[in-house]
Design an enzyme around this catalytic site. Structure first.
Site, PDB file in Angstrom:
ATOM      1  N   CYS A 135       0.974  -1.313  -0.088  1.00  0.00           N
ATOM      2  CA  CYS A 135       0.025   0.074   0.148  1.00  0.00           C
ATOM      3  C   CYS A 135       0.906   1.034  -0.254  1.00  0.00           C
ATOM      4  O   CYS A 135       0.788   2.284  -1.038  1.00  0.00           O
ATOM      5  CB  CYS A 135      -0.852   0.073   1.137  1.00  0.00           C
ATOM      6  SG  CYS A 135      -1.690   1.687   1.389  1.00  0.00           S
ATOM      7  N   GLU A 209      -4.561  -6.091  -2.238  1.00  0.00           N
ATOM      8  CA  GLU A 209      -4.558  -4.612  -2.621  1.00  0.00           C
ATOM      9  C   GLU A 209      -5.283  -4.684  -4.271  1.00  0.00           C
ATOM     10  O   GLU A 209      -5.997  -3.878  -4.382  1.00  0.00           O
ATOM     11  CB  GLU A 209      -3.195  -4.167  -2.841  1.00  0.00           C
ATOM     12  CG  GLU A 209      -2.629  -3.370  -1.783  1.00  0.00           C
ATOM     13  CD  GLU A 209      -3.103  -2.032  -1.363  1.00  0.00           C
ATOM     14  OE1 GLU A 209      -4.335  -1.719  -2.123  1.00  0.00           O
ATOM     15  OE2 GLU A 209      -2.672  -1.257  -0.630  1.00  0.00           O
TER      16      GLU A 209
END
Length: 224
Positions: A135, A209
């Protein structure tokens, strides 16, 4: 090759699926339906609340003051800067901070944040930072790629503010420092015997993600 670059190389398929997801391309050329971005942004707000908890956990897991200060800076960046961007963007669509906080969490958001927090609870600071890396560092890489696209900064692109935020110098500096700290932690705590375990963590966090982008992408596909 740095530790982070070794992680990316070992997870090259997962990394490409995440950083080159069609959702991100839709931000650059403004083809992404607004409803898809709005759904993503609300869920990302909830996600950031949990990520702030993960950075707070990193403070607890830190073995020294320097690591504690680095983790505390991450908490502050999320709570005081990144979440404020979400509030400003959502205000344009008539969504208040209360609306964001009360939104029902998606399965994808819960799966990702639960994985990161569980990894941090079970492991050491290095394992937690590996789970956070896709991230923190990935968004900087994605935004840099998107910002280079011809329509990314067009006045007609409603996503130009989001791209500029993550492609801008302040966030790029955050990501660079996160990568440097991850590499420093690896120099201290990573061993050849642990590398497979850390790669597995990185792969799973990267996959989650990509699932987060897919969550928003499905919304866009459903309204076309």
């Amino acid at each position: 090759m740095s530790f982070f670059e070794r992680l990316k190389s070992a997870a090259s398929a997962e990394w490409r699926a995440y950083t080159e997801h069609p959702f991100t391309n839709g931000l650059a050329d403004a083809s992404l339906p607004e409803a898809a971005f709005r759904h993503y942004l609300v869920q990302d707000y909830l996600f950031l609340i949990e990520f702030a908890r993960a950075y707070a956990l990193a403070v607890y897991k830190s073995p020294n003051l320097a690591d504690m200060r680095e983790a505390a800076a991450g908490v502050s960046a999320i709570l005081d800067i990144e979440m404020d961007l979400h509030v400003k963007l959502c205000a344009g669509w008539g969504l208040s901070p209360a609306d964001l906080e009360q939104a029902p969490p998606s399965v994808e958001m819960l799966a990702y944040t639960s994985y990161v927090l569980d990894t941090g609870m079970r492991g050491d600071l290095l394992a937690l930072k590996v789970a956070l890396a896709p991230c923190v560092i990935g968004y900087a890489e994605i935004a840099t790629r998107l910002a280079a696209q011809p329509q990314a900064d067009a006045a007609t692109n409603p996503y130009r503010v989001w791209i500029a935020e993550y492609a801008g110098a302040p966030y790029q500096d955050v990501a660079a420092k996160a990568q440097a700290h991850l590499d420093a932690l690896a120099n201290r705590y990573a061993t050849p015997a642990r590398e497979a375990e850390l790669i597995a963590i990185f792969k799973e966090a990267t996959r989650l993600e990509a699932d987060f982008w897919q969550m928003g992408w499905r919304v866009g596909q459903s309204i076309e």
